[in-house]
Write an enzyme that holds these catalytic residues in place. Structure first.
Site, mmCIF file in Angstrom:
data_model
loop_
_atom_site.group_PDB
_atom_site.id
_atom_site.type_symbol
_atom_site.label_atom_id
_atom_site.label_comp_id
_atom_site.label_asym_id
_atom_site.label_seq_id
_atom_site.Cartn_x
_atom_site.Cartn_y
_atom_site.Cartn_z
ATOM 1 N N LYS A 293 34.584 45.320 53.939
ATOM 2 C CA LYS A 293 33.663 44.759 52.925
ATOM 3 C C LYS A 293 33.221 43.348 53.261
ATOM 4 O O LYS A 293 32.092 42.954 52.978
ATOM 5 C CB LYS A 293 34.293 44.817 51.534
ATOM 6 C CG LYS A 293 35.600 44.060 51.405
ATOM 7 C CD LYS A 293 36.776 44.988 51.365
ATOM 8 C CE LYS A 293 38.074 44.198 51.472
ATOM 9 N NZ LYS A 293 39.256 44.944 51.277
ATOM 10 N N LYS B 288 32.669 43.031 47.349
ATOM 11 C CA LYS B 288 32.429 44.397 46.866
ATOM 12 C C LYS B 288 31.219 44.437 45.931
ATOM 13 O O LYS B 288 30.399 45.362 45.995
ATOM 14 C CB LYS B 288 33.692 44.931 46.180
ATOM 15 C CG LYS B 288 34.840 45.107 47.179
ATOM 16 C CD LYS B 288 36.190 45.277 46.508
ATOM 17 C CE LYS B 288 37.279 45.512 47.541
ATOM 18 N NZ LYS B 288 38.638 45.448 46.996
HETATM 19 N N1 HSE Z 1 42.872 43.674 48.920
HETATM 20 C C1 HSE Z 1 42.227 44.670 48.131
HETATM 21 C C2 HSE Z 1 42.845 44.707 46.746
HETATM 22 C C3 HSE Z 1 42.370 46.053 48.671
HETATM 23 O O1 HSE Z 1 43.863 44.066 46.486
HETATM 24 O O2 HSE Z 1 42.288 45.396 45.920
HETATM 25 C C4 HSE Z 1 41.320 46.451 49.642
HETATM 26 O O3 HSE Z 1 40.031 46.323 49.162
#
Ligand code: HSE
Length: 439
Positions: free
Chosen positions: A104, A204
């Site tokens: 992402k 995201k």
């Molecule tokens: N690091 C992200 C989270 C997971 O804690 O949601 C992968 O997108």
């Protein structure tokens, strides 16, 4: 049976998850596609051998070996980060390979180059696992909701931050203590900055906004505030107002301009997003034809994310097999339709607010604060002040009706320099439930 050969760069948590999914679901994938999906090669600089169940897969330490292999149809990039991931992806596209990635950060920053190169080379780019882990959010937006103008996007898109807020809420403990515990349990990364400061969520949201509205946007365009400043006392007061604090990504489509923001938000307990707990993610869309849609599921993890990557591999394999590569545009909109849309300036946004003012408990303090709020057109919804302290400041906690961000900033600047106010006022935006659908 036709074979589709996959080359995987990065055999870490998600990479090994993909390998396991392709192996364990091999027969089902064949039944659903009439294709044999073969993990032909893995490139990983840290490995000397693959686990024995992958004896049919070649291991290399050189990604170029896989990218330039004419047998490979699909290159899967699962190393994360910007470089060398971007170089590998661009090289794979230049070599005519279809690409799948869960990256992402890469897509939200460098997506424009990547999707332009893919369109020029006539290859597909799959990125289901980049948002919401195992939740099929990208496919839902691109296909299931294709006949909608997306009016709003709202969601909990970071499992680490949601896990921390959930434990702070349930156990009344400090951010720092939960973070330390989460790191020891393996829930949070050693460097949790992206997760707890909202940057991962902004990555995201940028991807979803690109697809929802057909716009150019990077995460740098999104106002981003994290959860590291959230205190147990605010979580407790939120409860008294019938709310929970969640790290939300919010975008509303005003047509001429679109909102884009990530920040801690007080969510009424009656709202579905308030009940999303632990490491789970949930993404809420409002479409003009469908109405409200909520997608919920595991936002991270080896097998859920492996499931999402495998779904992209299957989509591309089916398109190759049917001669329908490019049937569904990677970003939902045709590349020529993607345009610049202005982001709504933050000062123009309006929502209800929570303020926690630390002030001396003296006659006239509340009247002075109320007077300043009134002068700026901010209407108080309710006030809580806990019993008088022996000494030191008390918390005057105020919830407001909908107020403009610029008015709030101006009012708090005046309140915070009152002689009786002892520290900067804590302010948290509250979810405006009436605003899911648009003006
Ligand atoms: N690091 C992200 C989270 C997971 O804690 O949601 C992968 O997108």
């Amino acid at each position: 049976m036709k074979t589709i050969s996959v080359g995987l760069i990065g055999f870490g948590t998600v990479g090994s998850g993909l390998a396991e999914v392709l192996l364990s679901q091999q027969e089902r994938l064949e039944q659903r596609s009439g294709l044999s999906i073969r993990l032909a090669k893995v490139a990983d600089i840290n490995m000397t051998e693959l686990p024995p169940q992958f004896s049919g897969t070649v291991l290399t330490n050189d990604a170029a070996n896989l990218i330039n292999d004419p047998e490979i149809d699909i290159v899967v990039e699962l190393i994360g980060g910007i470089q060398p991931a971007k170089t590998f992806v661009m090289d794979a596209i230049a070599a005519g390979k279809h690409v799948v990635t869960a990256n992402k950060a890469l897509l939200s920053q460098e997506g424009k180059d990547i999707f332009a190169a893919a369109a020029a080379s006539g290859v597909e780019v799959g990125f289901e696992a980049s948002v919401g882990g195992g939740i099929p959010v990208i496919k839902s937006l691109k296909e299931g909701l294709v006949a909608n103008k997306i009016l709003s996007i709202m969601g909990i898109m970071n499992g680490t931050a949601n896990y921390i807020l959930t434990r702070m809420t349930d156990e009344g403990i400090d951010f720092a203590d939960v973070l330390k515990d989460a790191q020891e349990l393996g829930f949070a990364e050693a460097d949790p900055t992206y997760d707890v400061e909202g940057i991962d969520t902004a990555h995201k949201l940028a991807i979803l906004m690109t697809m929802a509205y057909g716009m150019n946007i990077t995460h740098n365009d999104i106002v981003t505030e994290g959860i590291s400043q959230v205190e147990p006392v605010d979580i407790e007061f939120a409860r008294e107002f019938g709310c929970r604090i969640k790290l939300l990504a919010i975008s509303r489509n005003h047509g001429e301009h679109v909102e884009a923001r990530v920040h801690p938000t007080m969510v009424p307990e009656s709202h579905l997003l308030a009940s999303i707990n632990g490491a789970y993610n949930a993404i809420h869309f409002t479409g003009d034809t469908v109405g409200n849609v909520l997608l919920y599921g595991p936002g991270a993890g080896k097998m859920p994310t492996g499931s999402a990557v495998a779904a992209d591999v299957m989509d591309i394999a089916r398109d190759i097999s049917c001669g329908s590569v490019g049937r569904v545009p990677s970003l939902s909109y045709l590349p020529k339709e993607i345009q610049d849309i202005p982001i709504t300036p933050m000062e123009e946004l309006s929502c209800p607010w929570y303020f926690r003012i630390s002030a001396r408990d003296e006659p006239g303090v509340l009247a002075a604060i109320a007077g300043i709020l009134s002068k700026h057109g901010i209407s108080i919804e309710s006030v809580i002040q806990k019993g008088r302290q022996e000494s030191g400041p008390v918390s005057i906690v105020i919830s407001t009706h909908i107020a403009r961000e610029s008015s709030v900033l101006a009012a708090l600047a005046e309140i915070d320099i009152l002689e009786v106010v002892s520290s900067p006022t804590v302010k948290i935006r509250m979810l405006d439930e009436t605003a899911a659908a648009i003006d």
